[in-house]
Design an enzyme around this catalytic site. Structure first.
Site, PDB file in Angstrom:
ATOM      1  N   HIS A 191       0.522   3.855   7.235  1.00 34.75           N
ATOM      2  CA  HIS A 191       0.113   4.902   6.274  1.00 34.75           C
ATOM      3  C   HIS A 191       0.924   6.191   6.467  1.00 34.75           C
ATOM      4  O   HIS A 191       0.404   7.292   6.310  1.00 34.75           O
ATOM      5  CB  HIS A 191      -1.384   5.212   6.402  1.00 34.75           C
ATOM      6  CG  HIS A 191      -2.288   4.057   6.086  1.00 34.75           C
ATOM      7  ND1 HIS A 191      -2.837   3.851   4.841  1.00 34.75           N
ATOM      8  CD2 HIS A 191      -2.736   3.028   6.855  1.00 34.75           C
ATOM      9  CE1 HIS A 191      -3.596   2.767   4.861  1.00 34.75           C
ATOM     10  NE2 HIS A 191      -3.537   2.238   6.071  1.00 34.75           N
ATOM     11  N   ASN A 210      -9.522   1.900   1.904  1.00 32.57           N
ATOM     12  CA  ASN A 210      -8.355   1.470   1.141  1.00 32.57           C
ATOM     13  C   ASN A 210      -8.735   1.293  -0.321  1.00 32.57           C
ATOM     14  O   ASN A 210      -9.911   1.362  -0.681  1.00 32.57           O
ATOM     15  CB  ASN A 210      -7.833   0.130   1.676  1.00 32.57           C
ATOM     16  CG  ASN A 210      -7.008   0.279   2.954  1.00 32.57           C
ATOM     17  OD1 ASN A 210      -6.509   1.361   3.260  1.00 32.57           O
ATOM     18  ND2 ASN A 210      -6.870  -0.805   3.686  1.00 32.57           N
ATOM     19  N   TYR A 243      -7.926   5.153  16.195  1.00 28.79           N
ATOM     20  CA  TYR A 243      -7.558   6.381  15.473  1.00 28.79           C
ATOM     21  C   TYR A 243      -7.504   7.603  16.383  1.00 28.79           C
ATOM     22  O   TYR A 243      -6.581   8.413  16.303  1.00 28.79           O
ATOM     23  CB  TYR A 243      -8.507   6.613  14.297  1.00 28.79           C
ATOM     24  CG  TYR A 243      -8.308   5.601  13.192  1.00 28.79           C
ATOM     25  CD1 TYR A 243      -8.724   4.286  13.351  1.00 28.79           C
ATOM     26  CD2 TYR A 243      -7.667   5.937  12.016  1.00 28.79           C
ATOM     27  CE1 TYR A 243      -8.522   3.341  12.372  1.00 28.79           C
ATOM     28  CE2 TYR A 243      -7.464   4.989  11.018  1.00 28.79           C
ATOM     29  CZ  TYR A 243      -7.891   3.698  11.198  1.00 28.79           C
ATOM     30  OH  TYR A 243      -7.673   2.771  10.224  1.00 28.79           O
TER      31      TYR A 243
HETATM   32 FE1  HDD Z   1      -6.084   1.930   9.740  1.00 27.93          FE
HETATM   33  C1  HDD Z   1      -4.345   4.818   9.530  1.00 27.93           C
HETATM   34  C2  HDD Z   1      -7.268   2.396   6.566  1.00 27.93           C
HETATM   35  C3  HDD Z   1      -7.529  -1.213   9.817  1.00 27.93           C
HETATM   36  C4  HDD Z   1      -5.327   1.663  12.989  1.00 27.93           C
HETATM   37  N1  HDD Z   1      -5.846   3.317   8.326  1.00 27.93           N
HETATM   38  C5  HDD Z   1      -5.088   4.454   8.422  1.00 27.93           C
HETATM   39  C6  HDD Z   1      -5.176   5.214   7.220  1.00 27.93           C
HETATM   40  C7  HDD Z   1      -6.004   4.524   6.376  1.00 27.93           C
HETATM   41  C8  HDD Z   1      -6.420   3.336   7.078  1.00 27.93           C
HETATM   42  C9  HDD Z   1      -6.397   4.924   4.966  1.00 27.93           C
HETATM   43  C10 HDD Z   1      -4.450   6.505   6.926  1.00 27.93           C
HETATM   44  C11 HDD Z   1      -5.299   7.709   7.203  1.00 27.93           C
HETATM   45  C12 HDD Z   1      -4.559   8.954   6.809  1.00 27.93           C
HETATM   46  O1  HDD Z   1      -4.382   9.169   5.604  1.00 27.93           O
HETATM   47  O2  HDD Z   1      -4.147   9.693   7.711  1.00 27.93           O
HETATM   48  N2  HDD Z   1      -7.117   0.788   8.421  1.00 27.93           N
HETATM   49  C13 HDD Z   1      -7.603   1.205   7.204  1.00 27.93           C
HETATM   50  C14 HDD Z   1      -8.514   0.206   6.688  1.00 27.93           C
HETATM   51  C15 HDD Z   1      -8.564  -0.811   7.593  1.00 27.93           C
HETATM   52  C16 HDD Z   1      -7.701  -0.440   8.689  1.00 27.93           C
HETATM   53  C17 HDD Z   1      -9.263   0.333   5.372  1.00 27.93           C
HETATM   54  C18 HDD Z   1      -9.352  -2.081   7.550  1.00 27.93           C
HETATM   55  C19 HDD Z   1     -10.501  -2.199   7.024  1.00 27.93           C
HETATM   56  N3  HDD Z   1      -6.346   0.477  11.123  1.00 27.93           N
HETATM   57  C20 HDD Z   1      -7.004  -0.728  10.977  1.00 27.93           C
HETATM   58  C21 HDD Z   1      -7.084  -1.389  12.255  1.00 27.93           C
HETATM   59  C22 HDD Z   1      -6.482  -0.575  13.162  1.00 27.93           C
HETATM   60  C23 HDD Z   1      -6.012   0.592  12.440  1.00 27.93           C
HETATM   61  C24 HDD Z   1      -7.746  -2.734  12.486  1.00 27.93           C
HETATM   62  C25 HDD Z   1      -6.271  -0.752  14.653  1.00 27.93           C
HETATM   63  C26 HDD Z   1      -6.968  -1.495  15.424  1.00 27.93           C
HETATM   64  N4  HDD Z   1      -4.949   3.001  11.008  1.00 27.93           N
HETATM   65  C27 HDD Z   1      -4.821   2.742  12.326  1.00 27.93           C
HETATM   66  C28 HDD Z   1      -4.061   3.808  13.085  1.00 27.93           C
HETATM   67  C29 HDD Z   1      -3.734   4.831  11.950  1.00 27.93           C
HETATM   68  C30 HDD Z   1      -4.357   4.178  10.733  1.00 27.93           C
HETATM   69  C31 HDD Z   1      -2.926   3.323  13.912  1.00 27.93           C
HETATM   70  C32 HDD Z   1      -2.284   5.223  11.785  1.00 27.93           C
HETATM   71  C33 HDD Z   1      -2.246   6.711  11.665  1.00 27.93           C
HETATM   72  C34 HDD Z   1      -3.599   7.123  11.932  1.00 27.93           C
HETATM   73  O3  HDD Z   1      -4.386   6.055  12.201  1.00 27.93           O
HETATM   74  O4  HDD Z   1      -3.992   8.277  11.929  1.00 27.93           O
HETATM   75  O5  HDD Z   1      -4.848   4.373  14.073  1.00 27.93           O
END
Ligand code: HDD
Length: 752
Positions: A128, A201, A415
């Site tokens: 993202h 999402n 996160y």
């Molecule tokens: Fe995630 C970012 C949504 C599964 C780990 N995720 C991130 C963002 C969104 C989502 C909208 C961007 C937030 C922003 O605008 O800053 N992610 C989801 C949804 C998931 C999902 C709807 C499943 C239902 N995500 C998911 C899993 C993991 C992560 C299973 C890790 C185990 N996601 C992350 C992260 C991020 C992230 C690595 C990257 C940047 C951040 O968090 O701030 O932690």
């Protein structure tokens, strides 16, 4: 100062070179600015807060307006300084031993500036990375204290400030907006009881069931590690290798290959919390919940060829669209709906509500509206707000709790952890955009970039020296729902998780014919980019479990036969409660009608008859839409009627993919000029191919012929999205245009 700003060249450029006074610093920075008149900054409170709308949150409640004052800066009428507040005399030249001599190490002004510049970038989000955000509020339209004690849902009419960030998933920070991808829909509620982040999402299900697989999924979809390609695309070997080996991803693949993955606008897509969460009321009673955001403008998508061309014409298409709509006062809105069900309901479902690859069909549990989201203010600064905002799935408030979804469990950890490296330490919650309105008091101390200045000597609890403060809130505070747990520790999945295809079939069968064709087309495109035949084969074998029609269609497009279906993990397939769900089709959410914020291109050239064009432009304005005169070049156009108009765009800089409709003008000379320009045919042809409304006035009907536009549908019926009118037919032309554009797109034009 005002004069200096309006001059086309730097007024005292000569002095930078020491020509007149040798060693003196350059002017412009030597004294207070000449003008004493300080005009209101465009970033000032007054301007920002007026966009808040009526009622709460008032200034002082919205962290993005009131409390942020302390960190907002406004340089009007101020001298340039170093970071230590020392006024800088010369911002043009480094300090040198003589005009042609070596630069001096003591130049702390240069060194501070360059050092800061060297560290301007922070790591981008691992997923993202590319996103756009806006401020707004959530308004409770139906209080539900019987379901939850969560602060935003207690009183009808109550407004909670929010910051919302939309994003793509796979691409890097500078990648294109219109890639085929899932879109993030992350909402930060600055509630009175603390910050709640609903990090969702635009698709209600996910690729995987367990967080253990998330790094694998992301490694597979990101550019391949050996050569760093492709950018912002899933159409490559490693992605399809992984998902074809993970049958649980099949349902999500249906959504990602559908038009949902190429939205027309962030303002025209649904949002979902994805996981099953818990609502908990003041009595401690809990029910399960799924969160749904529904856009008032309806859900609309691009077509693939259009999305690809927009990538080149305007890589910031969605960012610009969101920004411009908010600047124009066209505040995007969504309705928040809840699907609420009990533990007993859940036990009876044929699928497991802890499995994020499954949705709860609306026919099984209806979506009940409880509020609306309004985005009414653009950020002041992209980095400070959009880039530094830290959403965390772990941020919940009293009244909202987690389910045992194993994907969610991993997110609760991930996160907070990622922000520590991305934002440089454990104090990211103090960055203004992340700071809650609710007061923060605890004994956490120190760390990189600490802002708070804690007073006194007590940083522990229990204490007597601090009067026992800050004290535990007990039942007033967050209390985890006491779900009983009596199980063996295991690594594994419940049996219902093993069913991977029923909801993929449900989704496919709930689509219109056109939508199904687009899904098949997307699979064909993506798999045709896969270079290893065995991967294509395996994916087809998986699709054979979803729909014979789909598998055949995709196989045909790849020049292959449909292989035997992939063996299923589950021998006995349960009976699904719902086999067709109209709500899963984009056509089920047309929005409130109308053409607000849509864009029309009016082609112009010298000799154009401007009369009707003026009526079209005025009608668009009245309807809240915008029109632009698009010429062979930008600049003044001599019209046949002598009334001058200005082309503010050209076919070269703004191809028709950037518009929702096209108007072709009357006037022989203009039509001839357009006919002679090589951009005209692709401009009109693309608009036609992409299903857009085309209004042709007078002589311009010849242009339709040149562009190969067919005025009849494949069925032989007249195309409802094409009209040819006389130059005097203003009333009819305008009302036809509005109605035709309100259809969004004339998909019936598509040839199979
Ligand atoms: Fe995630 C970012 C949504 C599964 C780990 N995720 C991130 C963002 C969104 C989502 C909208 C961007 C937030 C922003 O605008 O800053 N992610 C989801 C949804 C998931 C999902 C709807 C499943 C239902 N995500 C998911 C899993 C993991 C992560 C299973 C890790 C185990 N996601 C992350 C992260 C991020 C992230 C690595 C990257 C940047 C951040 O968090 O701030 O932690």
């Amino acid at each position: 100062q005002a004069l200096a700003a309006s001059m086309p060249y730097p007024v005292n450029k000569r002095l930078e070179h020491g020509l007149e006074h040798g060693h003196h610093p350059s002017p412009g920075a030597t004294a207070e600015p000449a003008s004493a008149e300080v005009t209101a900054s465009t970033l000032s409170e007054g301007r920002a807060s007026r966009k808040l709308g009526e009622g709460l949150p008032s200034i002082g409640h919205n962290p993005a307006v009131g409390p942020l004052d302390r960190v907002r800066t406004d340089a009007s009428a101020q001298a340039l300084t170093t970071n230590q507040g020392v006024r800088v005399g010369d911002n043009q030249n480094s300090l040198k031993a003589g005009l042609r001599g070596p630069a001096l190490l003591e130049d702390f002004i240069l060194r501070e500036k360059i050092t800061h510049f060297d560290h301007e970038r922070i790591p981008e989000r691992i997923v993202h990375a590319r996103g756009s955000a806006a401020h707004g509020y959530f308004e409770c339209t139906r209080a539900v204290p019987e379901l939850t004690r969560a602060a935003p849902f207690q009183t009808e009419g109550q407004r909670t400030p929010v910051f919302v960030r939309f994003s793509t998933v796979a691409g890097e920070r500078g990648s294109v907006d219109t890639a085929r991808d899932v879109r993030g829909f992350a909402v930060k509620f600055y509630s009175d009881d603390g910050n709640w982040d609903l990090v969702g999402n635009n698709i209600p299900v996910f690729f995987i069931q367990d967080a253990m697989k998330f790094p694998d999924l992301v490694h597979a979809v990101k550019p391949e590690p050996h050569h760093g390609m492709p950018q912002a695309a899933s159409a490559h070997d490693t992605f399809w290798d992984f998902v074809s080996l993970m049958p649980e991803s099949t349902h999500m693949l249906m959504w990602v290959m559908s038009d949902r993955a190429i939205p027309r606008s962030y303002r025209m897509m649904q949002g979902f919390g994805v996981h099953t969460f818990r609502l908990v009321n003041a009595e401690g009673e809990s029910r399960f919940v799924k969160f749904h955001w529904r856009p008032l403008l309806g859900t609309h998508s691009l077509v693939w060829d259009e999305a690809v061309k927009i990538s080149g014409a305007d890589p910031d298409f969605h960012r610009r669209d969101l920004w411009e709509a908010i600047e124009a006062g066209e505040y995007p809105q969504w309705e928040l709906g809840l699907q609420v069900f009990t533990e007993e309901d859940a036990d009876g479902f044929s699928f497991d509500i802890l499995d994020a690859t499954k949705l709860v069909p609306e026919e099984l549990v209806p979506v009940v509206p409880v509020g609306r989201l309004v985005l009414n203010r653009n950020p002041d600064n992209f980095f400070a707000e959009t880039e530094q905002v830290a959403f965390c799935a772990a941020h919940v408030i009293p009244g909202i709790d987690f389910s045992n979804d194993p994907l969610l469990a991993g997110r609760i950890h991930s996160y907070v952890d990622t922000q520590i490296s991305r934002l440089g330490g454990p104090n990211f919650h103090e960055i203004p955009i992340n700071a809650p309105i609710a007061q923060v008091h605890n004994n956490q101390r120190d760390g990189m970039h600490r802002q708070a200045i804690h007073r006194g000597r007590v940083a522990y609890e229990p204490n007597s020296l601090g009067g026992g403060c800050p004290f535990q809130a007990g039942a007033q505070g967050f209390v985890s729902f006491p779900q009983p747990v009596y199980e063996d520790k295991v690594r594994g999945k419940p049996q219902k998780f093993a069913e991977h295809y029923l909801q993929a079939t449900l989704f496919y069968n709930s689509q219109t014919e056109v939508e199904r064709r687009h899904i098949a087309g997307a699979f064909r495109f993506e798999l045709s980019k896969v270079t290893v035949p065995a991967i294509r084969q395996r994916m087809l074998a998986s699709l054979a479990n979803v729909s014979a029609e789909l598998a055949e269609e995709v196989a045909r497009g790849l020049g292959m036969d449909v292989p035997a279906a992939m063996p299923r993990a589950l021998d006995e397939v349960p009976d699904p409660e719902v086999t067709e769900s109209p709500a899963l089709s984009l056509t089920a959410h047309p929005g409130e009608g109308g053409i607000r914020s849509r864009k029309v291109a009016i082609l112009v050239a010298n000799g154009v008859e401007s009369g009707l064009l003026g009526s079209v432009a005025q009608t668009m304005l009245d309807q809240g839409a915008t029109s632009r005169y698009v010429g062979l070049r930008v600049g003044p156009i001599a019209t046949a009627n002598g009334e001058p108009i200005d082309a503010d765009a050209s076919m070269e800089n703004s191809p028709s993919v950037l518009f929702d409709a096209v108007v072709l003008p009357g006037g022989e000379a203009a039509v001839q000029a357009l006919a002679a320009d090589p951009h005209t045919v692709p401009f009109i042809r693309d608009a036609w191919l992409h299903g857009k409304t085309i209004l042709s006035i007078g002589a311009s009907s010849t242009l339709l012929g040149m562009a190969g536009v067919m005025a009849t549908l494949p069925t032989g019926e007249p195309d409802p999205g094409i009209a040819q009118v006389g130059p005097d037919d203003a009333a009819h032309a305008c009302s036809w245009l509005v109605n035709a554009m309100a259809q969004h797109r004339h998909v019936e034009r598509e040839r199979a």
